[in-house]
Design an enzyme around this catalytic site. Structure first.
Site, mmCIF file in Angstrom:
data_model
loop_
_atom_site.group_PDB
_atom_site.id
_atom_site.type_symbol
_atom_site.label_atom_id
_atom_site.label_comp_id
_atom_site.label_asym_id
_atom_site.label_seq_id
_atom_site.Cartn_x
_atom_site.Cartn_y
_atom_site.Cartn_z
ATOM 1 N N ASP A 104 -55.845 -11.721 -71.358
ATOM 2 C CA ASP A 104 -55.264 -11.344 -72.651
ATOM 3 C C ASP A 104 -56.378 -10.830 -73.565
ATOM 4 O O ASP A 104 -57.534 -11.230 -73.425
ATOM 5 C CB ASP A 104 -54.635 -12.577 -73.327
ATOM 6 C CG ASP A 104 -53.248 -12.895 -72.783
ATOM 7 O OD1 ASP A 104 -52.692 -12.099 -72.019
ATOM 8 O OD2 ASP A 104 -52.721 -13.966 -73.147
ATOM 9 N N ARG A 121 -52.496 -3.723 -69.721
ATOM 10 C CA ARG A 121 -51.320 -3.950 -70.563
ATOM 11 C C ARG A 121 -51.630 -3.309 -71.927
ATOM 12 O O ARG A 121 -52.692 -3.550 -72.489
ATOM 13 C CB ARG A 121 -51.066 -5.442 -70.766
ATOM 14 C CG ARG A 121 -49.936 -5.716 -71.773
ATOM 15 C CD ARG A 121 -49.950 -7.172 -72.251
ATOM 16 N NE ARG A 121 -49.686 -8.107 -71.200
ATOM 17 C CZ ARG A 121 -50.182 -9.371 -71.188
ATOM 18 N NH1 ARG A 121 -50.952 -9.791 -72.167
ATOM 19 N NH2 ARG A 121 -49.895 -10.178 -70.200
ATOM 20 N N HIS A 123 -41.415 -4.599 -77.933
ATOM 21 C CA HIS A 123 -39.966 -4.733 -78.156
ATOM 22 C C HIS A 123 -39.514 -3.651 -79.117
ATOM 23 O O HIS A 123 -38.416 -3.715 -79.672
ATOM 24 C CB HIS A 123 -39.620 -6.102 -78.746
ATOM 25 C CG HIS A 123 -40.402 -7.222 -78.152
ATOM 26 N ND1 HIS A 123 -41.619 -7.632 -78.641
ATOM 27 C CD2 HIS A 123 -40.160 -7.996 -77.073
ATOM 28 C CE1 HIS A 123 -42.094 -8.619 -77.905
ATOM 29 N NE2 HIS A 123 -41.233 -8.855 -76.942
ATOM 30 N N ARG A 146 -50.713 -20.526 -85.838
ATOM 31 C CA ARG A 146 -51.714 -19.448 -85.889
ATOM 32 C C ARG A 146 -51.030 -18.091 -85.846
ATOM 33 O O ARG A 146 -51.353 -17.191 -86.612
ATOM 34 C CB ARG A 146 -52.681 -19.569 -84.711
ATOM 35 C CG ARG A 146 -54.029 -20.109 -85.113
ATOM 36 C CD ARG A 146 -55.071 -19.898 -84.041
ATOM 37 N NE ARG A 146 -54.634 -20.317 -82.730
ATOM 38 C CZ ARG A 146 -54.792 -21.548 -82.251
ATOM 39 N NH1 ARG A 146 -55.372 -22.480 -82.971
ATOM 40 N NH2 ARG A 146 -54.381 -21.857 -81.049
ATOM 41 N N GLU A 163 -51.128 -15.309 -88.765
ATOM 42 C CA GLU A 163 -51.661 -13.976 -88.528
ATOM 43 C C GLU A 163 -50.629 -12.920 -88.853
ATOM 44 O O GLU A 163 -50.952 -11.813 -89.271
ATOM 45 C CB GLU A 163 -52.075 -13.832 -87.054
ATOM 46 C CG GLU A 163 -53.466 -14.349 -86.798
ATOM 47 C CD GLU A 163 -53.624 -14.851 -85.368
ATOM 48 O OE1 GLU A 163 -52.721 -14.636 -84.548
ATOM 49 O OE2 GLU A 163 -54.660 -15.475 -85.089
#
Ligand SMILES: Cc1cc2nc3c(=O)[nH]c(=O)nc-3n(C[C@H](O)[C@H](O)[C@H](O)COP(=O)(O)OP(=O)(O)OC[C@H]3O[C@@H](n4cnc5c(N)ncnc54)[C@H](O)[C@@H]3O)c2cc1C
Length: 305
Positions: A125, A181, A224, A285, A289
């Site tokens: 990630d 990704r 999305h 978190r 953010e």
């Protein structure tokens, strides 16, 4: 609306965990690895692949790092044993990336080796900009040894992303295929590093996607946003990208109807399934953010999507 969202986020951290769970449970498989496997099995039965993520980031305690390492290995073994159709997503700060890059590399290497032993895939990630260079470097190191079994993430809100794609192209990937990704990016970055306007972030997303199609990377399109999904379809047609060369990804619990519509066109769909005891901190978190998430969550609680 922004003030309201910020206010809710501030209040949430003083409320009992059980209350915050009402907001979070839609997006998180549960506390245990069995929860993640159960959710994956359920999604697999609907023709959906998953990428499982053990929650936890920016960890500095050696004991916690070791525990997370053991848990990931157990997760990989159990997913293989259960014959599930999933990959794994990992945040390298869970293994002390910012404290000791060498130690982090060793832990990540063990995970990728374990996954690769059963032809499974691990995605690194992408975290905040303190980590960007380090995570790309980690990816390159792992790619050399595991050319088919590791991938990374680029964020379209970052001004540097097109350049990062170009730079990666110069890297000798050990005969494997570069696997990226692409997502918008979730962290709160300063304007000199990141685009702030939605149209700029979206334009850069599609520019990055097109560049990666040109370079024949395998691309996981993680969004999305209907506009971006439509834009991705156009680029796929324009560059004759085969269905084996890209996939769509969405977060667990988000826009299931849109997910179905993408799948009805025959594309691979992979859902990101987070689990673990750290769900409370993770949820707070994420909300801090991006307080806009509050309105998504409130809508999701009351409106069936
Ligand atoms: C599979 C996957 C992996 C990701 N990995 C990373 C990563 O490694 N690093 C990183 O920085 N970011 C990552 N992200 C997060 C990403 O950067 C975005 O913050 C997030 O996906 C929202 O952006 P969007 O493209 O969906 O567009 P948005 O404009 O934010 O959302 C479009 C629409 O989707 C719906 N929606 C979006 N999010 C939610 C939500 N949480 N709840 C309910 N509805 C929602 C809303 O209807 C919204 O209008 C990942 C996202 C996905 C899907």
């Amino acid at each position: 609306m922004k003030l309201f969202n910020n206010l809710i986020v501030e209040i949430l951290q003083y409320l009992p965990k059980s209350f915050v769970w009402i907001f979070s449970k839609r997006y998180i498989a549960g506390n245990t690895l069995e929860d993640a496997l159960r959710v994956t099995k359920n999604l697999n039965d609907q023709g959906i692949k998953t990428t499982i993520d053990l929650l936890g980031e920016f960890i500095t305690s050696n004991e916690k790092i070791r525990n997370h390492q053991a848990e990931y290995i157990r997760l990989i073994e159990n997913a293989i044993h259960a014959g599930l159709d999933n990959s794994f997503s990992v945040k390298p700060t869970m293994f002390g990336l910012l404290q000791d890059e060498e130690m982090c590399y060793r832990h990540m290497r063990d995970l990728v080796a374990k996954a690769a032993s059963d032809n499974r895939f691990v995605r690194i990630d992408m975290e905040d900009t303190l980590c960007t260079d380090r995570e790309i470097e980690l990816y390159k190191q792992l790619l050399t040894e595991f050319p088919e079994h590791v991938g990374i993430v680029f964020q379209s809100y970052l001004r540097r992303t097109l350049n990062d794609i170009e730079e990666l192209d110069k890297f000798e990937a050990g005969g494997g295929r570069i696997n990226i990704r692409i997502c918008k990016g979730i962290y709160n970055e300063p304007p000199d590093l990141a685009y702030k306007k939605r149209n700029e972030i979206n334009d850069n997303f599609l520019a990055a996607l097109e560049l990666m199609f040109r370079k024949k990377y395998y691309v996981a399109i993680a969004t999305h946003d209907k506009t971006l999904i439509e834009g991705a379809y156009r680029l796929i047609d324009k560059h004759h990208v085969g269905k084996a060369s890209c996939e769509f990804q969405m977060l667990y619990g988000v826009t299931p109807e849109l997910r179905k519509s993408v799948m009805s066109k025959g594309y691979t769909m992979r859902v990101y399934v987070p689990y673990g005891l750290d769900w409370f901190n993770y949820s707070l978190r994420r909300l801090k953010e991006n307080p806009r998430m509050v309105s998504y969550i409130i809508r999701a609680l009351f409106i069936r999507q």
